[in-house]
Design a protein around this motif. Sequence first.
Motif, PDB file in Angstrom:
ATOM      1  N   GLY A   5       1.979 -10.308  -8.773  1.00 33.37           N
ATOM      2  CA  GLY A   5       1.276  -9.238  -8.085  1.00 33.37           C
ATOM      3  C   GLY A   5       2.148  -8.604  -7.028  1.00 33.37           C
ATOM      4  O   GLY A   5       2.582  -9.281  -6.089  1.00 33.37           O
ATOM      5  N   GLY A   7       1.350  -5.901  -5.021  1.00 33.08           N
ATOM      6  CA  GLY A   7       0.692  -5.098  -4.013  1.00 33.08           C
ATOM      7  C   GLY A   7       1.218  -5.471  -2.638  1.00 33.08           C
ATOM      8  O   GLY A   7       2.225  -6.178  -2.499  1.00 33.08           O
ATOM      9  N   ASP A  28       5.140  -7.931 -11.821  1.00 33.43           N
ATOM     10  CA  ASP A  28       4.044  -6.957 -11.813  1.00 33.43           C
ATOM     11  C   ASP A  28       4.436  -5.784 -12.702  1.00 33.43           C
ATOM     12  O   ASP A  28       5.572  -5.307 -12.629  1.00 33.43           O
ATOM     13  CB  ASP A  28       3.763  -6.454 -10.395  1.00 33.43           C
ATOM     14  CG  ASP A  28       2.444  -5.705 -10.284  1.00 33.43           C
ATOM     15  OD1 ASP A  28       2.251  -4.713 -11.017  1.00 33.43           O
ATOM     16  OD2 ASP A  28       1.604  -6.096  -9.459  1.00 33.43           O
ATOM     17  N   CYS A  30       3.777  -2.748 -12.345  1.00 38.73           N
ATOM     18  CA  CYS A  30       4.108  -1.565 -11.549  1.00 38.73           C
ATOM     19  C   CYS A  30       5.592  -1.508 -11.201  1.00 38.73           C
ATOM     20  O   CYS A  30       6.103  -0.448 -10.824  1.00 38.73           O
ATOM     21  CB  CYS A  30       3.268  -1.521 -10.280  1.00 38.73           C
ATOM     22  SG  CYS A  30       3.835  -2.598  -8.944  1.00 38.73           S
ATOM     23  N   ASP A  36       0.518   1.830 -10.354  1.00 40.92           N
ATOM     24  CA  ASP A  36      -0.834   2.104 -10.805  1.00 40.92           C
ATOM     25  C   ASP A  36      -1.579   2.820  -9.681  1.00 40.92           C
ATOM     26  O   ASP A  36      -1.817   2.240  -8.613  1.00 40.92           O
ATOM     27  CB  ASP A  36      -1.535   0.786 -11.149  1.00 40.92           C
ATOM     28  CG  ASP A  36      -2.968   0.988 -11.624  1.00 40.92           C
ATOM     29  OD1 ASP A  36      -3.432   2.146 -11.659  1.00 40.92           O
ATOM     30  OD2 ASP A  36      -3.623  -0.013 -11.954  1.00 40.92           O
ATOM     31  N   ALA A  39      -4.572   1.016  -8.080  1.00 39.90           N
ATOM     32  CA  ALA A  39      -4.418  -0.268  -7.414  1.00 39.90           C
ATOM     33  C   ALA A  39      -4.800  -0.145  -5.945  1.00 39.90           C
ATOM     34  O   ALA A  39      -4.574   0.880  -5.303  1.00 39.90           O
ATOM     35  CB  ALA A  39      -2.987  -0.770  -7.558  1.00 39.90           C
ATOM     36  N   GLY A 310      -9.096   3.744  -5.667  1.00 41.23           N
ATOM     37  CA  GLY A 310      -8.482   2.459  -5.961  1.00 41.23           C
ATOM     38  C   GLY A 310      -9.532   1.367  -5.984  1.00 41.23           C
ATOM     39  O   GLY A 310     -10.675   1.563  -5.548  1.00 41.23           O
TER      40      GLY A 310
END
Length: 359
Positions: A5, A7, A28, A30, A36, A39, A310
């Motif tokens: 992940g 983020g 991830d 992304c 994304d 997100a 999101g």
Amino acid sequence: MIVIGAGLVGRSCAWLLQGRGHQVQLLDPCLNGAPDPTAGSWAALGVVMAHVFQRSSGRAWRLRQRSLHLWGRWRQELGEQGWPLAWQPGLLILASSPTDLERQQRLQSERQRQAIPLEIWSRQRLANLSPALPDGAVGGLYSPADGQLDPGPALEALLGDGRRLGIQTCGEAASRLERRSGQWTVHTQAGQALQAEAVVLSAGVASAGLLEPLDHFLPLEPVLGQALELELPPGTHWGPSPAWPGAVVWQGLNLVPRPPSHAQGERLWLGATLEPGCRGDPDALAALRELGGAAPTWLRQAQLVRHWQGHRPHPIGRPAPLLEQLEPGLVLASGHYRNGLLLAPATAEWVAQQLEAPS
């Protein structure tokens, strides 16, 4: 170790762990192209509420205070490496009723006993601010230490400086976790089998699906938030009368002045809604645009520049966030709901402490 992940929470964990001498691989989809847009981290407005938090003890309070301190340190460290973060100090929480104002006054008194400076602003003081605030505001609570951190530069800085430190990245999605003889294997949807001694799971709602085959049932649901970027109408400015002292919160909605730019007019971020599921509700968006009927004239006349949304991961039946060491070498750091940016540094520090603790 592998962090699943990318983020704000995942990048924070990876950056801190790499900086503390661990070899980290960040995983991830992304990272393999454009992020994304749905997100949660890319859709966040970045409002930091630590000192104005209604509680004065407990895990949530401690995490917020620690994160506020760490963000100050991280801004300096990242800035020294050429990654300046966009920080706007100051946060004004408007009171929409006498009951709200009384609650704010009690909180200000509590913070005074803790040597934390908060100010009560009168209706008259609010009336002098430009542009005009909602007419229904009867007062407000101002925190000079809270504020707003732009999520975009923060995401770029954590990844960019993390790569300088040596973080490896993989732009694939995790499909399955497996543990054998003290070693973890992360299987990707593209067929790779990545091995590590430890895994940090910060994949939002997807974390639940990865944990269920391991008999860890921690359900998460997506809560959609819609947000808007608006350009102020001609003649409306942040001043020359006393300008807003930073971001403003009205009944849970955030109004964030954008930094001035020569290439565009003065702008504002407005958000965000709280909606179940994954589809935005036009009625919820209209209510946001109108501040629930309290929008001043200039806000109604502002021009729409951008609309985005999101998904925030919300734990079901558990307080946010989910911070647990589920098995040796398997750490869950997810489910931050609306406070991923705020709590990212304290979360990363907690993860590092779990992984570095003597076994």
